[in-house]
Design a protein around this motif. Sequence first.
Motif, PDB file in Angstrom:
ATOM      1  N   LEU A 158       0.828  -1.210   0.000  1.00  0.00           N
ATOM      2  CA  LEU A 158       0.000   0.000   0.000  1.00  0.00           C
ATOM      3  C   LEU A 158       0.862   1.259   0.000  1.00  0.00           C
ATOM      4  N   ARG A 159       1.943   1.227   0.739  1.00  0.00           N
ATOM      5  CA  ARG A 159       2.803   2.412   0.861  1.00  0.00           C
ATOM      6  C   ARG A 159       3.608   2.673  -0.407  1.00  0.00           C
ATOM      7  N   SER A 160       3.706   1.680  -1.279  1.00  0.00           N
ATOM      8  CA  SER A 160       4.577   1.832  -2.449  1.00  0.00           C
ATOM      9  C   SER A 160       3.840   1.733  -3.777  1.00  0.00           C
ATOM     10  N   ASP A 161       2.500   1.822  -3.761  1.00  0.00           N
ATOM     11  CA  ASP A 161       1.712   1.689  -4.985  1.00  0.00           C
ATOM     12  C   ASP A 161       2.080   0.390  -5.719  1.00  0.00           C
ATOM     13  N   ARG A 162       1.908  -0.710  -4.998  1.00  0.00           N
ATOM     14  CA  ARG A 162       2.178  -2.060  -5.524  1.00  0.00           C
ATOM     15  C   ARG A 162       3.653  -2.252  -5.892  1.00  0.00           C
ATOM     16  N   GLY A 163       4.508  -1.468  -5.244  1.00  0.00           N
ATOM     17  CA  GLY A 163       5.939  -1.602  -5.485  1.00  0.00           C
ATOM     18  C   GLY A 163       6.482  -0.642  -6.518  1.00  0.00           C
ATOM     19  N   GLN A 164       5.633   0.072  -7.231  1.00  0.00           N
ATOM     20  CA  GLN A 164       6.094   0.941  -8.312  1.00  0.00           C
ATOM     21  C   GLN A 164       6.737   2.232  -7.801  1.00  0.00           C
ATOM     22  N   ASP A 165       6.375   2.664  -6.602  1.00  0.00           N
ATOM     23  CA  ASP A 165       6.974   3.863  -6.022  1.00  0.00           C
ATOM     24  C   ASP A 165       7.798   3.514  -4.780  1.00  0.00           C
ATOM     25  N   ALA A 166       8.262   2.287  -4.710  1.00  0.00           N
ATOM     26  CA  ALA A 166       8.981   1.839  -3.516  1.00  0.00           C
ATOM     27  C   ALA A 166      10.392   2.422  -3.470  1.00  0.00           C
ATOM     28  N   SER A 167      10.779   2.885  -2.302  1.00  0.00           N
ATOM     29  CA  SER A 167      12.164   3.313  -2.089  1.00  0.00           C
ATOM     30  C   SER A 167      13.045   2.076  -1.947  1.00  0.00           C
ATOM     31  N   ASP A 168      14.342   2.294  -1.949  1.00  0.00           N
ATOM     32  CA  ASP A 168      15.264   1.166  -1.800  1.00  0.00           C
ATOM     33  C   ASP A 168      15.044   0.437  -0.478  1.00  0.00           C
ATOM     34  N   SER A 169      14.776   1.199   0.564  1.00  0.00           N
ATOM     35  CA  SER A 169      14.558   0.567   1.875  1.00  0.00           C
ATOM     36  C   SER A 169      13.279  -0.255   1.889  1.00  0.00           C
ATOM     37  N   ILE A 205      11.915  -1.679  -0.755  1.00  0.00           N
ATOM     38  CA  ILE A 205      12.171  -2.859  -1.588  1.00  0.00           C
ATOM     39  C   ILE A 205      12.915  -3.922  -0.783  1.00  0.00           C
ATOM     40  N   ARG A 206      13.922  -3.484  -0.017  1.00  0.00           N
ATOM     41  CA  ARG A 206      14.664  -4.437   0.813  1.00  0.00           C
ATOM     42  C   ARG A 206      13.758  -5.064   1.868  1.00  0.00           C
ATOM     43  N   LYS A 207      12.877  -4.246   2.430  1.00  0.00           N
ATOM     44  CA  LYS A 207      11.955  -4.767   3.442  1.00  0.00           C
ATOM     45  C   LYS A 207      11.010  -5.798   2.825  1.00  0.00           C
ATOM     46  N   ALA A 208      10.458  -5.467   1.661  1.00  0.00           N
ATOM     47  CA  ALA A 208       9.539  -6.396   0.996  1.00  0.00           C
ATOM     48  C   ALA A 208      10.249  -7.697   0.631  1.00  0.00           C
ATOM     49  N   ASP A 209      11.478  -7.581   0.114  1.00  0.00           N
ATOM     50  CA  ASP A 209      12.237  -8.790  -0.238  1.00  0.00           C
ATOM     51  C   ASP A 209      12.477  -9.659   0.985  1.00  0.00           C
ATOM     52  N   SER A 210      12.780  -9.027   2.108  1.00  0.00           N
ATOM     53  CA  SER A 210      13.015  -9.782   3.338  1.00  0.00           C
ATOM     54  C   SER A 210      11.758 -10.515   3.788  1.00  0.00           C
ATOM     55  N   ILE A 211      10.614  -9.841   3.710  1.00  0.00           N
ATOM     56  CA  ILE A 211       9.346 -10.475   4.100  1.00  0.00           C
ATOM     57  C   ILE A 211       9.037 -11.638   3.170  1.00  0.00           C
ATOM     58  N   VAL A 212       9.239 -11.425   1.875  1.00  0.00           N
ATOM     59  CA  VAL A 212       8.967 -12.482   0.898  1.00  0.00           C
ATOM     60  C   VAL A 212       9.834 -13.710   1.165  1.00  0.00           C
ATOM     61  N   HIS A 213      11.114 -13.494   1.425  1.00  0.00           N
ATOM     62  CA  HIS A 213      12.017 -14.616   1.684  1.00  0.00           C
ATOM     63  C   HIS A 213      11.582 -15.394   2.922  1.00  0.00           C
ATOM     64  N   ARG A 214      11.156 -14.691   3.946  1.00  0.00           N
ATOM     65  CA  ARG A 214      10.708 -15.382   5.166  1.00  0.00           C
ATOM     66  C   ARG A 214       9.450 -16.192   4.914  1.00  0.00           C
ATOM     67  N   LEU A 215       8.514 -15.619   4.159  1.00  0.00           N
ATOM     68  CA  LEU A 215       7.288 -16.357   3.847  1.00  0.00           C
ATOM     69  C   LEU A 215       7.590 -17.583   2.989  1.00  0.00           C
ATOM     70  N   GLU A 216       8.483 -17.411   2.020  1.00  0.00           N
ATOM     71  CA  GLU A 216       8.823 -18.534   1.146  1.00  0.00           C
ATOM     72  C   GLU A 216       9.441 -19.687   1.931  1.00  0.00           C
ATOM     73  N   SER A 217      10.136 -19.381   3.027  1.00  0.00           N
ATOM     74  CA  SER A 217      10.777 -20.423   3.821  1.00  0.00           C
ATOM     75  C   SER A 217       9.789 -21.175   4.701  1.00  0.00           C
ATOM     76  N   MET A 218       8.551 -20.685   4.803  1.00  0.00           N
ATOM     77  CA  MET A 218       7.580 -21.338   5.679  1.00  0.00           C
ATOM     78  C   MET A 218       6.206 -21.478   4.999  1.00  0.00           C
ATOM     79  N   SER A 219       6.228 -21.772   3.710  1.00  0.00           N
ATOM     80  CA  SER A 219       4.970 -21.951   2.988  1.00  0.00           C
ATOM     81  C   SER A 219       4.221 -23.164   3.526  1.00  0.00           C
ATOM     82  N   PRO A 220       2.932 -23.028   3.807  1.00  0.00           N
ATOM     83  CA  PRO A 220       2.162 -24.171   4.300  1.00  0.00           C
ATOM     84  C   PRO A 220       1.799 -25.165   3.207  1.00  0.00           C
ATOM     85  N   GLU A 221       2.063 -24.825   1.948  1.00  0.00           N
ATOM     86  CA  GLU A 221       1.702 -25.703   0.829  1.00  0.00           C
ATOM     87  C   GLU A 221       2.977 -26.142   0.103  1.00  0.00           C
TER      88      GLU A 221
END
Length: 337
Positions: A112-123, A125-141
């Motif tokens: 929401l803060r980055s307009d779906r990532g299109q207006d994301a600052s570098d910080s 983007i790094r935060k989103a990548d970190s969250i994605v990596h953590r979720l990928e490591s614990m997928s329930p499926e």
Amino acid sequence: ATLEPPVTKPPPPKSPPPAQPKASTPPAPAPKPAAAPAAAKKATPETPFYAANDEVAAPAPKAAAPAPKPAPKAPAPKPSAPAPSTTTVMGGSDQDDSIRMSLNNALFLTALRSDRGQDASDSLIRKADSIVHRLESMSPEANPTTSVDIEGTWELIYANTQLFRASPFFMAKRAACNGDSEIQSFEKFCKAQQVAISLANIGKIRQVITGSNMVSEFEVKTGTIEQAFISIGETTPTYDGQAYSITLDETYIDGLNVPLLRQLLDQKLGSKNIPQLLGATGDATMRTTYLDDTIRISRDQDDNIFVYEKVSDNTQGTDYSGVPTDFGISKVVDGLL
């Protein structure tokens, strides 16, 4: 007077007394040998003691030797290793569910803060990548593309690249690239597309997934003119159930609210006509690295990240036939009333 011979006294027997000391002397050494055996007795037990310990220690390794024999059983769990990383390890404890929910919320907020990532600052983007990596490591499926939970309508909420690259059309165009020069040409093509739509307002971006195909809906609004770019791909789950192989089937523009042009642009370009009109395409691969009942994370062949929110179980796609061809005037009027 007669002289008497002097009386001589016999000397005392000297030999007996010395004999006794000599006899007593032998006994004295006798204790010494006795002490030697005693020491020997002490030495003899010590030697067997250590020898006994060595003999006991020797079997110990022999007993330990069988321990490695069960070791071959350790590889047995290896086949199930992929499952534990997702379903088994993070099986469904309340703590794991709580962590996933917290990460999902953080990812929603970042989107929401980055307009779906299109207006994301570098910080961001790094935060989103970190969250994605953590979720990928614990997928329930463990096998998302063969799960029924993946079917339905998904709305794109975040991407770390151009939003339109989530379309099967652009994925198929990228798959047709051979060599660095063609890849660079494709990147230039994407940048040109980004410039072309920079003045437009990008609306909903959806993927409607069924058991055999994927429909991409990319809605764009320029002023009062609205349209949706539709591309459909045939999907085949990979053998491991973690990706789709996508073959572009058709692409067209739907829901255009401009008269005459609507009838012209609503003509669908089938798979036979796409190469002649739009250039070569290839079979694309899209991996799904995380799936729950709310969020889906997918990656294209360049490892770009696309995060989707499930909005419904509908697999029919959007019906744009009811959009009036009035240049959007009716919506403007409705907004004024």
